[in-house]
Design a protein around this motif. Structure first.
Motif, PDB file in Angstrom:
ATOM      1  N   MET A 193      26.853  42.408  32.633  1.00  0.00           N
ATOM      2  CA  MET A 193      28.182  42.004  33.111  1.00  0.00           C
ATOM      3  C   MET A 193      28.124  40.581  33.666  1.00  0.00           C
ATOM      4  O   MET A 193      28.514  40.312  34.792  1.00  0.00           O
ATOM      5  CB  MET A 193      28.665  43.016  34.154  1.00  0.00           C
ATOM      6  N   THR A 194      27.620  39.653  32.858  1.00  0.00           N
ATOM      7  CA  THR A 194      27.352  38.296  33.322  1.00  0.00           C
ATOM      8  C   THR A 194      28.425  37.284  32.928  1.00  0.00           C
ATOM      9  O   THR A 194      28.230  36.080  33.077  1.00  0.00           O
ATOM     10  CB  THR A 194      25.991  37.834  32.772  1.00  0.00           C
ATOM     11  N   LYS A 195      29.538  37.786  32.403  1.00  0.00           N
ATOM     12  CA  LYS A 195      30.659  36.909  32.068  1.00  0.00           C
ATOM     13  C   LYS A 195      31.924  37.439  32.720  1.00  0.00           C
ATOM     14  O   LYS A 195      32.083  38.654  32.887  1.00  0.00           O
ATOM     15  CB  LYS A 195      30.856  36.832  30.554  1.00  0.00           C
ATOM     16  N   SER A 196      32.816  36.534  33.087  1.00  0.00           N
ATOM     17  CA  SER A 196      34.081  36.925  33.688  1.00  0.00           C
ATOM     18  C   SER A 196      34.919  37.653  32.642  1.00  0.00           C
ATOM     19  O   SER A 196      35.266  37.084  31.604  1.00  0.00           O
ATOM     20  CB  SER A 196      34.831  35.697  34.202  1.00  0.00           C
ATOM     21  N   ALA A 197      35.224  38.951  32.879  1.00  0.00           N
ATOM     22  CA  ALA A 197      35.952  39.758  31.896  1.00  0.00           C
ATOM     23  C   ALA A 197      36.273  41.110  32.504  1.00  0.00           C
ATOM     24  O   ALA A 197      35.881  41.422  33.637  1.00  0.00           O
ATOM     25  CB  ALA A 197      35.121  39.937  30.628  1.00  0.00           C
ATOM     26  N   SER A 198      36.999  41.932  31.726  1.00  0.00           N
ATOM     27  CA  SER A 198      37.276  43.313  32.105  1.00  0.00           C
ATOM     28  C   SER A 198      36.246  44.204  31.417  1.00  0.00           C
ATOM     29  O   SER A 198      36.035  44.100  30.200  1.00  0.00           O
ATOM     30  CB  SER A 198      38.687  43.714  31.671  1.00  0.00           C
ATOM     31  N   TYR A 199      35.598  45.093  32.178  1.00  0.00           N
ATOM     32  CA  TYR A 199      34.535  45.939  31.637  1.00  0.00           C
ATOM     33  C   TYR A 199      34.900  47.422  31.749  1.00  0.00           C
ATOM     34  O   TYR A 199      35.482  47.868  32.745  1.00  0.00           O
ATOM     35  CB  TYR A 199      33.224  45.693  32.379  1.00  0.00           C
ATOM     36  N   PRO A 222      38.785  50.574  33.906  1.00  0.00           N
ATOM     37  CA  PRO A 222      38.255  49.209  33.781  1.00  0.00           C
ATOM     38  C   PRO A 222      37.931  48.581  35.129  1.00  0.00           C
ATOM     39  O   PRO A 222      38.563  48.883  36.144  1.00  0.00           O
ATOM     40  CB  PRO A 222      39.383  48.469  33.071  1.00  0.00           C
ATOM     41  N   VAL A 223      36.917  47.726  35.110  1.00  0.00           N
ATOM     42  CA  VAL A 223      36.520  46.960  36.291  1.00  0.00           C
ATOM     43  C   VAL A 223      36.552  45.482  35.911  1.00  0.00           C
ATOM     44  O   VAL A 223      35.950  45.088  34.913  1.00  0.00           O
ATOM     45  CB  VAL A 223      35.106  47.357  36.765  1.00  0.00           C
ATOM     46  N   TYR A 224      37.259  44.690  36.712  1.00  0.00           N
ATOM     47  CA  TYR A 224      37.336  43.258  36.401  1.00  0.00           C
ATOM     48  C   TYR A 224      36.251  42.506  37.173  1.00  0.00           C
ATOM     49  O   TYR A 224      36.086  42.670  38.387  1.00  0.00           O
ATOM     50  CB  TYR A 224      38.704  42.677  36.750  1.00  0.00           C
ATOM     51  N   VAL A 225      35.503  41.694  36.438  1.00  0.00           N
ATOM     52  CA  VAL A 225      34.445  40.868  37.029  1.00  0.00           C
ATOM     53  C   VAL A 225      34.903  39.410  36.990  1.00  0.00           C
ATOM     54  O   VAL A 225      35.121  38.847  35.910  1.00  0.00           O
ATOM     55  CB  VAL A 225      33.121  41.037  36.250  1.00  0.00           C
ATOM     56  N   ASP A 226      35.060  38.806  38.179  1.00  0.00           N
ATOM     57  CA  ASP A 226      35.469  37.400  38.210  1.00  0.00           C
ATOM     58  C   ASP A 226      34.239  36.501  38.071  1.00  0.00           C
ATOM     59  O   ASP A 226      33.102  36.976  37.961  1.00  0.00           O
ATOM     60  CB  ASP A 226      36.258  37.089  39.489  1.00  0.00           C
ATOM     61  N   SER A 227      34.459  35.195  38.088  1.00  0.00           N
ATOM     62  CA  SER A 227      33.364  34.253  37.846  1.00  0.00           C
ATOM     63  C   SER A 227      32.277  34.335  38.913  1.00  0.00           C
ATOM     64  O   SER A 227      31.082  34.200  38.613  1.00  0.00           O
ATOM     65  CB  SER A 227      33.911  32.827  37.749  1.00  0.00           C
ATOM     66  N   ALA A 228      32.684  34.564  40.161  1.00  0.00           N
ATOM     67  CA  ALA A 228      31.695  34.651  41.238  1.00  0.00           C
ATOM     68  C   ALA A 228      30.817  35.892  41.064  1.00  0.00           C
ATOM     69  O   ALA A 228      29.586  35.841  41.224  1.00  0.00           O
ATOM     70  CB  ALA A 228      32.403  34.685  42.589  1.00  0.00           C
ATOM     71  N   ALA A 230      30.268  37.483  38.251  1.00  0.00           N
ATOM     72  CA  ALA A 230      29.451  37.276  37.053  1.00  0.00           C
ATOM     73  C   ALA A 230      28.210  36.455  37.384  1.00  0.00           C
ATOM     74  O   ALA A 230      27.109  36.729  36.873  1.00  0.00           O
ATOM     75  CB  ALA A 230      30.277  36.594  35.969  1.00  0.00           C
ATOM     76  N   GLU A 231      28.355  35.463  38.240  1.00  0.00           N
ATOM     77  CA  GLU A 231      27.217  34.635  38.639  1.00  0.00           C
ATOM     78  C   GLU A 231      26.199  35.470  39.412  1.00  0.00           C
ATOM     79  O   GLU A 231      24.982  35.329  39.214  1.00  0.00           O
ATOM     80  CB  GLU A 231      27.691  33.470  39.500  1.00  0.00           C
ATOM     81  N   ARG A 232      26.680  36.357  40.264  1.00  0.00           N
ATOM     82  CA  ARG A 232      25.760  37.226  41.015  1.00  0.00           C
ATOM     83  C   ARG A 232      24.991  38.142  40.068  1.00  0.00           C
ATOM     84  O   ARG A 232      23.792  38.380  40.241  1.00  0.00           O
ATOM     85  CB  ARG A 232      26.532  38.046  42.054  1.00  0.00           C
ATOM     86  N   PHE A 233      25.690  38.684  39.062  1.00  0.00           N
ATOM     87  CA  PHE A 233      25.011  39.534  38.075  1.00  0.00           C
ATOM     88  C   PHE A 233      23.967  38.736  37.288  1.00  0.00           C
ATOM     89  O   PHE A 233      22.894  39.255  36.981  1.00  0.00           O
ATOM     90  CB  PHE A 233      26.024  40.158  37.112  1.00  0.00           C
ATOM     91  N   ARG A 234      24.277  37.499  36.977  1.00  0.00           N
ATOM     92  CA  ARG A 234      23.313  36.667  36.250  1.00  0.00           C
ATOM     93  C   ARG A 234      22.051  36.443  37.078  1.00  0.00           C
ATOM     94  O   ARG A 234      20.929  36.512  36.580  1.00  0.00           O
ATOM     95  CB  ARG A 234      23.936  35.319  35.871  1.00  0.00           C
ATOM     96  N   GLU A 235      22.248  36.176  38.358  1.00  0.00           N
ATOM     97  CA  GLU A 235      21.094  35.949  39.234  1.00  0.00           C
ATOM     98  C   GLU A 235      20.278  37.235  39.402  1.00  0.00           C
ATOM     99  O   GLU A 235      19.044  37.203  39.392  1.00  0.00           O
ATOM    100  CB  GLU A 235      21.579  35.459  40.598  1.00  0.00           C
ATOM    101  N   ALA A 236      20.991  38.366  39.513  1.00  0.00           N
ATOM    102  CA  ALA A 236      20.298  39.644  39.724  1.00  0.00           C
ATOM    103  C   ALA A 236      19.574  40.123  38.478  1.00  0.00           C
ATOM    104  O   ALA A 236      18.626  40.918  38.563  1.00  0.00           O
ATOM    105  CB  ALA A 236      21.294  40.702  40.178  1.00  0.00           C
ATOM    106  N   SER A 237      20.020  39.654  37.298  1.00  0.00           N
ATOM    107  CA  SER A 237      19.410  40.126  36.044  1.00  0.00           C
ATOM    108  C   SER A 237      18.007  39.560  35.832  1.00  0.00           C
ATOM    109  O   SER A 237      17.272  40.019  34.972  1.00  0.00           O
ATOM    110  CB  SER A 237      20.296  39.752  34.854  1.00  0.00           C
TER     111      SER A 237
END
Length: 322
Positions: A193-199, A222-228, A230-237
């Motif tokens: 979930m590393t991009k801003s989108a609806s999941y 659905p869960v909406y992931v905003d840019s902030a 998404a950035e946290r998910f990228r760092e955590a991945s």
């Protein structure tokens, strides 16, 4: 005179009886044999359901006979995982037909033949067929609810009869990460979930005894992931820890000093399998959850490709397509 009348009457009655007696075999000879029987059986029972005949349908397309009735032979009130449902089906021949067939002439779809016989006291226009329906161990209850949290954790209730679950993460309208197979009833999907989108996450159970028997997909809200986020998910991945190589091979040391043994570990978005000594396997088939996966030269699981040097194809979740 009376004696003569009765004698004559008796002679006439005897002649009529003989004529009737001759007529019966003639009528029987005019009937046609039914030499083959085909039935289609649909059964929708699930573990824990009441023993309800309305969940079973027995049909035939023949114009020579019809299904008169059927009933369970099982005792009890509800279905348990160890049960094999069994039914007795009564067939009636249409007028002008009778049954004359062997066991090999009974063809069933959706059930397994047990026996066939003429019920006691009945003639050959009635046939009783006993058959087993698919075992309850191969059936599953429905998956009702799936949730996806803002932390990327998907979760669902266990389904009785399921051996594992197939999971898909949908970003807007596109599947990301392919179809994944897990035995647990939860999964961390944050690394995808590393991009801003609806999941949305979709899950379906797979039978513990028949891997081709799969339940219906159940979707989360659905869960909406905003840019902030998404950035946290990228760092955590990015997996905390380090790869270490020694004279035996490569292994991965987690941040707390532990390492994986006899299992998969997701490291920086790729799946690796570690053997009983904790070393990464390479160029090998791995059996897991009833499926076969292949790890390549770098140890990462292959997906959506042919295994090098073979005609074996692994799908988007890494499983070998047999």
């Amino acid at each position: 005179m009376k004696k003569k009348w009765w004698r004559r009457a008796g002679t006439a009655l005897l002649a009529a009886a003989l004529m009737l007696g001759l007529a019966v075999p003639a009528a029987a000879a005019s009937r046609k044999k039914i030499t083959s029987v085909s039935l289609t059986v649909d059964s929708e029972m699930k573990i824990g359901d009441d023993m309800d005949l309305s969940q079973v349908e027995v049909e035939t397309e023949s114009d020579k006979y019809y299904v008169e009735s059927f009933d369970f032979t099982n005792t009890g009130f509800y279905w348990a995982a160890e049960d094999v449902p069994q039914i007795e089906v009564y067939l009636n021949a249409e007028e002008g037909y009778y049954f004359s067939l062997m066991s090999s002439d009974v063809h069933l779809k959706g059930a397994t033949y047990v026996s066939a016989s003429k019920p006691s006291g009945m003639d050959s226009t009635v046939l009783k067929i006993t058959m087993d329906l698919p075992s309850m161990a191969g059936r599953m209850s429905e998956l009702e609810t799936v949730t996806l949290g803002a932390d990327g954790i998907a979760a669902w209730e266990p389904v009785e009869g399921a051996g594992h679950y197939e999971v898909r993460l949908i970003r807007n309208s596109t599947t990301v990460g392919g179809t994944q197979s897990v035995e647990a009833t939860s999964m961390d999907l944050g690394y995808l979930m590393t991009k801003s989108a609806s999941y949305t996450v979709k899950v379906r159970p797979v039978s513990q005894v028949n891997w081709e028997n799969k339940g219906q997909w159940t979707s989360s809200s659905p869960v909406y992931v905003d840019s902030a986020a998404a950035e946290r998910f990228r760092e955590a991945s990015q997996t905390a820890g380090q790869w270490i190589q020694d004279e035996t091979g490569w292994w991965f040391q987690n941040e707390d000093g532990t390492y994986t043994v006899n299992g998969w570990q997701l490291i920086n978005g790729k799946w690796y399998y570690f053997d009983g000594s904790g070393y990464m396997m390479t160029n090998s088939w791995v059996e897991s959850g009833g499926y076969y996966y292949y790890v390549g030269e770098d140890g990462a699981m292959l997906k959506s490709t042919y295994v090098p040097g073979t005609e074996y194809y692994v799908n988007s979740s890494g499983a070998w397509v047999q």
